[in-house]
Design an enzyme around this catalytic site. Structure first.
Site, mmCIF file in Angstrom:
data_model
loop_
_atom_site.group_PDB
_atom_site.id
_atom_site.type_symbol
_atom_site.label_atom_id
_atom_site.label_comp_id
_atom_site.label_asym_id
_atom_site.label_seq_id
_atom_site.Cartn_x
_atom_site.Cartn_y
_atom_site.Cartn_z
ATOM 1 N N TYR A 152 -6.090 -0.932 -6.994
ATOM 2 C CA TYR A 152 -5.651 -2.128 -6.507
ATOM 3 C C TYR A 152 -4.963 -1.919 -5.075
ATOM 4 O O TYR A 152 -4.741 -0.533 -4.718
ATOM 5 C CB TYR A 152 -4.660 -2.909 -7.382
ATOM 6 C CG TYR A 152 -3.492 -2.285 -7.998
ATOM 7 C CD1 TYR A 152 -2.930 -0.816 -7.683
ATOM 8 C CD2 TYR A 152 -2.801 -2.736 -9.449
ATOM 9 C CE1 TYR A 152 -1.777 -0.485 -8.254
ATOM 10 C CE2 TYR A 152 -1.936 -2.161 -9.981
ATOM 11 C CZ TYR A 152 -1.243 -0.899 -9.436
ATOM 12 O OH TYR A 152 -0.166 -0.495 -10.047
ATOM 13 N N GLU A 153 -4.594 -3.094 -4.406
ATOM 14 C CA GLU A 153 -4.167 -3.035 -3.094
ATOM 15 C C GLU A 153 -5.360 -2.502 -2.122
ATOM 16 O O GLU A 153 -4.952 -1.677 -1.260
ATOM 17 C CB GLU A 153 -2.822 -2.418 -3.166
ATOM 18 C CG GLU A 153 -1.936 -2.904 -3.706
ATOM 19 C CD GLU A 153 -1.574 -4.435 -3.405
ATOM 20 O OE1 GLU A 153 -2.195 -4.959 -2.190
ATOM 21 O OE2 GLU A 153 -1.172 -5.336 -4.110
ATOM 22 N N GLY A 154 -6.577 -2.240 -2.472
ATOM 23 C CA GLY A 154 -7.593 -1.851 -1.727
ATOM 24 C C GLY A 154 -7.794 -0.637 -2.413
ATOM 25 O O GLY A 154 -7.138 0.599 -2.193
ATOM 26 N N ARG A 208 0.789 -1.473 0.152
ATOM 27 C CA ARG A 208 0.085 0.027 -0.034
ATOM 28 C C ARG A 208 0.711 1.205 0.003
ATOM 29 O O ARG A 208 0.511 2.127 -0.692
ATOM 30 C CB ARG A 208 -0.981 -0.025 1.232
ATOM 31 C CG ARG A 208 -2.015 -0.914 1.014
ATOM 32 C CD ARG A 208 -3.137 -1.390 2.202
ATOM 33 N NE ARG A 208 -4.186 -2.016 1.481
ATOM 34 C CZ ARG A 208 -5.330 -2.083 2.430
ATOM 35 N NH1 ARG A 208 -5.286 -1.889 3.633
ATOM 36 N NH2 ARG A 208 -6.223 -3.018 2.069
#
Lengths: 596, 596
Positions: free
Chosen positions: A441-443, A297
């Site tokens: 992406y990655e949340g 993140r």
């Protein structure tokens, strides 16, 4: 085509003048991270990125990765593989990895500028080594000795690359729904079966082997997210002795046709009785995965930063060169057929927005990296704990704000080009398309907001926020007698107080209604991000004043800070009002009233 | 793939319940625009757009227009040409054109819903007929009788299409710099020489001939924008008798590779001793071009609206279908593996933002269309003048706000899909790419802001703003006793007062410093747009209450209005603060301090 020059002056200012990295690295015991050495790394990194990766950015977009249906192979764009070989030869792969596993043991904060440069130079390419870093982290913290010996070392020296296999067609954010199964084999390994999607770097031609870290369920696993385990599944089987054997039951079934980052292979990966090795404890896979995810993140936040910077550089060049119209306050270059468009206030507004968000955002991102170093290497327990709380608090802010600002900055930069920004020739539209993935992406941004509001503020009772507020207050106190800083310190202090009050008020409302947390989350995250940036801009002015930077550099920092406080920080007013309005305006509408 | 269903219920609500179009059309003397007839046109338009144009949207993006270097020909994507033939056969081309030139004489406000549908169904395709409308307007107002007979009629019946040839490589916004030349021929025509770029629909296979309206300089023309004349330059020469002759010296030299609207041909057009006919007076070409441009600006605003609506429809469907996670306030569908994501406050925030901006924006756009009708057909001189002032004032707001909101809504819609939004399969990323052009062509957002602030507010002394403020005040007075409207009327009145004060304060500052106009312009435009939308949302609630709409429809309007006032209107605070901060934060930075 868009160009890229590593912003070394501002990188050094951020690291040394503002964050005091030289003293910090020494204090944390990084013997090999003297200023001389870090500076040499930065110079060499700039050269590599400007001359090797940046020129491949356009062809990566045009040609993209190519999938062969028959073999399941993926061919990366022309030059990508050779660039990776140079990257490995240069020792970049293990720059911040521990020396004991073949890395160079540099501080994380010395690695982030390189990461930023790679993302700016060639985001799509950068995703290949990025995923290795996530796998490296997971193996470092959760791998058994033989797994570290066999897999970790190969990742650190770049011989192999890694992936994170989380998402399945029916589950992304909600990993509790995942269906991939792992059943024990007689030899202690597991047979993994299932389909994963959106696997970045899932297949390629860079390396001989690929190390997939795969979330799957053991036969006796509890339902939901408490029944997920993590497995190492290499493309080619590897024995505990490190000997590479036959092809594993892992195959790329397709690659996605995407809006951008065409040079990144985004794969469907099918596991068919693939040999996998449990990593960490059974049913604790999600926790292990979060080790990777937090690193990732922060890294994705830097992607937003890198793209914003490259976009700004090109918009600035164009705004100085493009002659169109005259200044409203009289011609500025009367000898030319028209003035350069940088004379127009609205073009300046777009440029300064990019400059303020990029340079301020650099400090937000780099500061988080120093926290990673303190957490890992701090001698004092309390210091480590505080850094950890603050790191947890700022991680979703770094991820969400830097990526959303990356989208915004690439938007403004494209807009500065007018219609020329929309055609491929200038490369601005590629930056905008590439940036668009980073908020997903990655949340997604919404997930970051919930992580901040629900977990970091509510569950952890704002421990990280308290550290941040303390940092702001200490700075404001320190600057109390400094007349030159007053114009920034006074509003910063007021905003910090409002931040605290907003947090308390949300907490109070959440007692009665859990949806208040989700309803406030997005606006709270951006409110926090803008106050954080106000802090970093005030600190930048203070640090510039006492530095040996040129007068022009100091003036530029002060003028940009003024712009930030005058024209960006007021966004907090809209966010505060939205937070104050509560959950009802979001939640009271019946599902059927939305339409259709 | 993204789907599209024409939002007929809300279109009818906007036209009839809010804008009173039935009575208005009757009063303006549109005998053929009874509600029955307009309703039938809307139904048939919906059918055409849903079944013919919408299904071609994806292939238009994938295949795009194809340029043949040898012939200079452009082949449009599969199905585009056939769809155009159906469009012409259906009589759509001349829907709002005068009956005397072969049109159907429908009010402009009855045409905009069709325009919105076309843009939503297939923006790239819609650009072909759009450019004909611009040419139609110019010929209608400035063409000689024979030009109208020969060219206008062919445009109205759709036999030929039109273009607007303004931009050259070195000049876009600043047309005073243009270099294309026109020299008189013996027969009264002119020989046109030069290169134009970014010519939408400049070459294609829809029709036998293309009517280019070209800005060029006469030999004796004064320098700058006062020396520009407008010419009709057909692809195939046409005599005054209407007989089509040999190929003219007009050739497409290339088409652009763009971020989106791949199905639109964006052409480089080379004029090589091309036969052209002066239209209007010599050196008055810019004024004639502005006739086209104002129409085109309103039309581009509708493009933003159409894309926002299509994006919302798909995001809403996905948010109802996609199961992921549980509501923070307890499971909403405990029998399913997870709740649909529409239970999450942040997903609702994104959806309601789209709904509020789209439905409110529809009124902003449609209202402008009613003003066009009043200006053209109003019996009362004062009414026409007021409508004209208001139309001039709202045109840049419609263009800039609807397109920027279109970008924002397609952004949110894509975001609702998470990672799935980034891949081509769902069609959301195409909508985002297509939307991105709308803030650039027909004058960027910054140009619209300058038009509003510099021309419509400063030069014309806010005549249009006064009409708008009068309209708001009349509405607020009318609703004074209505308790049910109080929650909207009170803040609307306050905002209208603030709007007036802001305008005055900018005017005062501008006396001392002309850059204050440009520095305030962008934020002033959006401040104005959000207050205008507050007015339309308050009116929507009021109109719904007294309408025969269902209770659910009324509740949806009220709930969306509450969301708008609580969570979108506060953006005005940030814009007001930016305006209040003045020009210094933008203008004081030395050009060299920007960096690089």
């Amino acid at each position: 085509m868009s160009t890229y020059k590593a912003p070394l002056a501002d990188i050094r200012f951020a690291l040394y003048d503002v964050l005091g990295a030289e003293a910090l690295f020494a204090r944390l015991g990084f013997a090999d991270a003297s200023r001389d050495i870090v500076d040499a790394v930065l110079d060499e990194g700039a050269r590599f990125n400007e001359t090797v990766l940046a020129p491949l950015n356009r062809i990566g977009d045009e040609v993209g990765c190519v999938y062969d249906k028959t073999s399941g192979d993926v061919t990366t764009p022309p030059g990508f593989k050779q660039a990776y070989a140079q990257y490995v030869d240069g020792g970049w792969a293990g720059l911040t990895s521990p020396i004991e596993f073949g890395g160079q043991g540099m501080p994380h904060a010395a690695g982030v500028p390189l990461k930023e440069m790679i993302d700016a130079a060639n985001l799509a390419w950068g995703n290949f080594p990025l995923l290795s870093h996530g796998a490296t982290e997971a193996l470092l913290h959760h791998g058994e000795a033989w797994q570290q010996e066999v897999f970790l070392k190969a990742l650190v020296d770049g011989r192999w690359t890694g992936t994170m296999c989380l998402t399945e067609p029916h589950c992304g954010t909600d990993l509790g729904l995942l269906k991939t199964r792992a059943t024990p084999n007689a030899d202690g390994s597991h047979a993994v079966n299932g389909t994963k999607i959106f696997i970045t770097a899932g297949e390629h031609d860079f390396t001989d082997n690929i190390v997939h870290l795969v979330l799957a369920r053991l036969p006796d696993a509890p339902a939901g997210s408490k029944g997920i385990s993590l497995f190492i599944v290499p493309k080619f089987k590897v024995g505990k002795d490190g000997v590479v054997g036959e092809r594993n039951g892992v195959r790329c079934g397709a690659i996605e046709h995407k809006m951008g980052i065409h040079g990144s292979a985004t794969c469907v990966i099918n596991f068919d009785d693939a040999q996998g090795w449990l990593i960490g404890e059974p049913n604790k896979g999600l926790a292990a995965m979060f080790t990777m995810m937090n690193t990732a993140r922060l890294a994705v936040g830097l992607q937003g930063l890198g793209l914003a910077d490259r976009a700004y550089q090109n918009a600035l060049r164009y705004a100085r060169e493009r002659l169109q119209g005259r200044s409203l306050s009289g011609p500025k270059q009367p000898d030319k057929p028209a003035d350069p468009i940088i004379v127009h206030p609205d073009v300046r507004r777009m440029l300064l927005t990019q400059k303020a968000l990029t340079e301020g955002g650099r400090l937000l991102g780099y500061h988080a990296a120093t926290l990673v170093d303190v957490v890992g290497h701090g001698a004092d327990e309390q210091e480590r704990q505080q850094a950890d709380a603050l790191l947890g608090f700022v991680t979703p802010i770094v991820k969400a704000c830097l990526t959303e600002w990356g989208v915004e900055c690439t938007y403004h930069a494209l807009q500065c080009f007018g219609g020329h920004g929309y055609i491929a020739e200038h490369g601005m539209e590629q930056l905008a398309r590439d940036a668009r993935i980073t908020t997903l992406y990655e949340g997604t941004t919404g997930i970051q907001a919930l992580d901040l509001m629900g977990r970091k503020v509510m569950q952890l009772q704002g421990a990280g926020l308290r550290v941040f507020l303390g940092m702001i207050e200490a700075f404001c106190k320190e600057q109390e007698g400094n007349e030159a800083l007053h114009e920034f310190v006074a509003p910063l202090r007021a905003k910090a107080g409002e931040w605290q009050q907003l947090t308390i008020s949300i907490g109070q409302r959440a007692v009665a209604n859990a949806d208040e947390v989700g309803a406030a989350a997005y606006d709270y995250l951006f409110y926090s991000g803008y106050v954080a940036l106000a802090y970093w801009w005030a600190r930048s002015v203070a640090a510039a004043e006492t530095s040996s930077q040129s007068d022009a550099f100091k003036a530029a920092k002060r003028e940009t800070a003024r712009f930030y406080f005058a024209r960006i920080l007021p966004r907090t007013q809209a966010h505060a009002a939205a937070i104050g309005s509560g959950a009802a305006s979001l939640m009271s509408m019946d599902v059927t009233h939305f339409g259709g």
